[in-house]
Design a protein around this motif. Structure first.
Motif, mmCIF file in Angstrom:
data_model
loop_
_atom_site.group_PDB
_atom_site.id
_atom_site.type_symbol
_atom_site.label_atom_id
_atom_site.label_comp_id
_atom_site.label_asym_id
_atom_site.label_seq_id
_atom_site.Cartn_x
_atom_site.Cartn_y
_atom_site.Cartn_z
ATOM 1 N N ILE A 109 -8.044 2.524 -0.690
ATOM 2 C CA ILE A 109 -9.209 2.779 0.175
ATOM 3 C C ILE A 109 -9.821 1.459 0.631
ATOM 4 O O ILE A 109 -10.140 1.285 1.809
ATOM 5 C CB ILE A 109 -10.267 3.639 -0.562
ATOM 6 N N LYS A 110 -9.959 0.522 -0.284
ATOM 7 C CA LYS A 110 -10.553 -0.772 0.050
ATOM 8 C C LYS A 110 -9.697 -1.562 1.036
ATOM 9 O O LYS A 110 -10.195 -2.165 1.964
ATOM 10 C CB LYS A 110 -10.776 -1.598 -1.216
ATOM 11 N N LYS A 111 -8.362 -1.542 0.822
ATOM 12 C CA LYS A 111 -7.459 -2.345 1.649
ATOM 13 C C LYS A 111 -7.004 -1.627 2.907
ATOM 14 O O LYS A 111 -6.583 -2.269 3.852
ATOM 15 C CB LYS A 111 -6.216 -2.737 0.840
ATOM 16 N N GLY A 112 -7.049 -0.301 2.908
ATOM 17 C CA GLY A 112 -6.442 0.476 3.987
ATOM 18 C C GLY A 112 -7.293 0.677 5.220
ATOM 19 O O GLY A 112 -6.832 1.265 6.191
ATOM 20 N N GLY A 113 -8.538 0.235 5.193
ATOM 21 C CA GLY A 113 -9.389 0.404 6.362
ATOM 22 C C GLY A 113 -9.767 1.853 6.634
ATOM 23 O O GLY A 113 -10.018 2.235 7.766
ATOM 24 N N LEU A 114 -9.799 2.662 5.592
ATOM 25 C CA LEU A 114 -10.158 4.071 5.741
ATOM 26 C C LEU A 114 -11.676 4.236 5.679
ATOM 27 O O LEU A 114 -12.356 3.512 4.959
ATOM 28 C CB LEU A 114 -9.511 4.910 4.638
ATOM 29 N N GLU A 115 -12.166 5.200 6.424
ATOM 30 C CA GLU A 115 -13.588 5.519 6.419
ATOM 31 C C GLU A 115 -13.792 6.835 5.685
ATOM 32 O O GLU A 115 -12.961 7.736 5.765
ATOM 33 C CB GLU A 115 -14.100 5.664 7.858
ATOM 34 N N GLU A 116 -14.911 6.930 4.964
ATOM 35 C CA GLU A 116 -15.175 8.172 4.258
ATOM 36 C C GLU A 116 -15.567 9.260 5.247
ATOM 37 O O GLU A 116 -16.366 9.043 6.145
ATOM 38 C CB GLU A 116 -16.295 7.983 3.236
ATOM 39 N N ASN A 123 0.821 -1.206 0.000
ATOM 40 C CA ASN A 123 0.000 0.000 0.000
ATOM 41 C C ASN A 123 0.853 1.253 0.000
ATOM 42 O O ASN A 123 0.572 2.203 -0.711
ATOM 43 C CB ASN A 123 -0.944 0.019 1.211
ATOM 44 N N ALA A 124 1.893 1.285 0.806
ATOM 45 C CA ALA A 124 2.766 2.457 0.858
ATOM 46 C C ALA A 124 3.461 2.643 -0.481
ATOM 47 O O ALA A 124 3.602 3.756 -0.962
ATOM 48 C CB ALA A 124 3.788 2.303 1.977
ATOM 49 N N GLN A 125 3.893 1.553 -1.084
ATOM 50 C CA GLN A 125 4.604 1.648 -2.352
ATOM 51 C C GLN A 125 3.707 2.090 -3.489
ATOM 52 O O GLN A 125 4.183 2.622 -4.482
ATOM 53 C CB GLN A 125 5.269 0.311 -2.674
ATOM 54 N N ASN A 126 2.396 1.890 -3.378
ATOM 55 C CA ASN A 126 1.492 2.344 -4.422
ATOM 56 C C ASN A 126 1.698 3.820 -4.734
ATOM 57 O O ASN A 126 1.579 4.232 -5.876
ATOM 58 C CB ASN A 126 0.029 2.131 -4.016
ATOM 59 N N PHE A 127 1.965 4.626 -3.736
ATOM 60 C CA PHE A 127 2.066 6.060 -3.939
ATOM 61 C C PHE A 127 3.501 6.550 -4.040
ATOM 62 O O PHE A 127 3.751 7.563 -4.683
ATOM 63 C CB PHE A 127 1.289 6.798 -2.851
ATOM 64 N N GLU A 128 4.434 5.841 -3.445
ATOM 65 C CA GLU A 128 5.841 6.229 -3.548
ATOM 66 C C GLU A 128 6.324 6.174 -4.990
ATOM 67 O O GLU A 128 7.163 6.968 -5.396
ATOM 68 C CB GLU A 128 6.714 5.344 -2.665
ATOM 69 N N LYS A 129 5.768 5.268 -5.777
ATOM 70 C CA LYS A 129 6.215 5.127 -7.165
ATOM 71 C C LYS A 129 5.978 6.398 -7.974
ATOM 72 O O LYS A 129 6.686 6.667 -8.936
ATOM 73 C CB LYS A 129 5.529 3.940 -7.841
#
Length: 174
Positions: free
Chosen positions: A91-98, A18-24
């Protein structure tokens, strides 16, 4: 020992991916990237500010508790599509709430969060904006981690001139 290592890797892999998704995106020439680490926030608190002023003290309190702020933006169509895909997966994997959605002036801005130490705080604030900035289509990812006071975070976004920062003024927890 080998089983323990494999079990540990299996537990950590979702977080690392998940972190690497955005670092790229940071190294892509089509992406404007700003990453501010906790060390920079600590340096900002050492600036000779008037700590007697309540507004200044609230600002110092906010930035002292931040771990990282990452802003990524692109106007390139292929990158924007990939950002949208990665955000959806995160969003799906990160457990974030809207937290909220705003659609105005040709922009769609969505805010997500992870709960913090109390109702007024979140441990992560994540924003994804798609729309137009001036004449160009743009996508913006904003990810802030730490103990974040939502009442103060819009000032930080405005000070750093973050696209979509105006929308943060509208953010309130339930």
């Amino acid at each position: 020992m080998k089983k323990l290592t494999l079990a540990l890797m299996a537990l950590l892999l979702p977080f690392l991916s998940n972190a690497q998704n955005f670092e790229k995106y940071e190294d892509m020439k089509e992406v404007d990237a700003v990453v501010i680490t906790s060390k920079m926030f600590k340096l900002l608190t050492k600036i000779d500010l008037n700590a007697d002023d309540p507004e200044t003290q609230a600002y110092i309190d906010l930035i002292e508790n931040l771990q990282e702020m990452r802003v990524l933006s692109s106007t390139q169509e292929g990158v924007r599509k990939q950002m949208a895909t990665d955000v959806s997966s995160y969003i799906k994997k990160g457990g974030l709430e809207e937290l909220m959605r705003v659609s105005e002036d040709g922009k769609v801005v969505k805010f997500y969060y992870k709960p913090g130490k109390s109702e007024d705080y979140v441990s992560q604030l994540f924003m994804f904006m798609e729309g137009r900035e001036k004449t160009k289509p743009v996508s913006v990812i904003l990810n802030i981690t730490g103990e974040i006071n939502l009442a103060q975070v819009s000032k930080l976004a405005n000070d750093f001139k973050i696209p979509g920062g105006d929308e943060l003024k509208k953010v309130e927890t339930n």
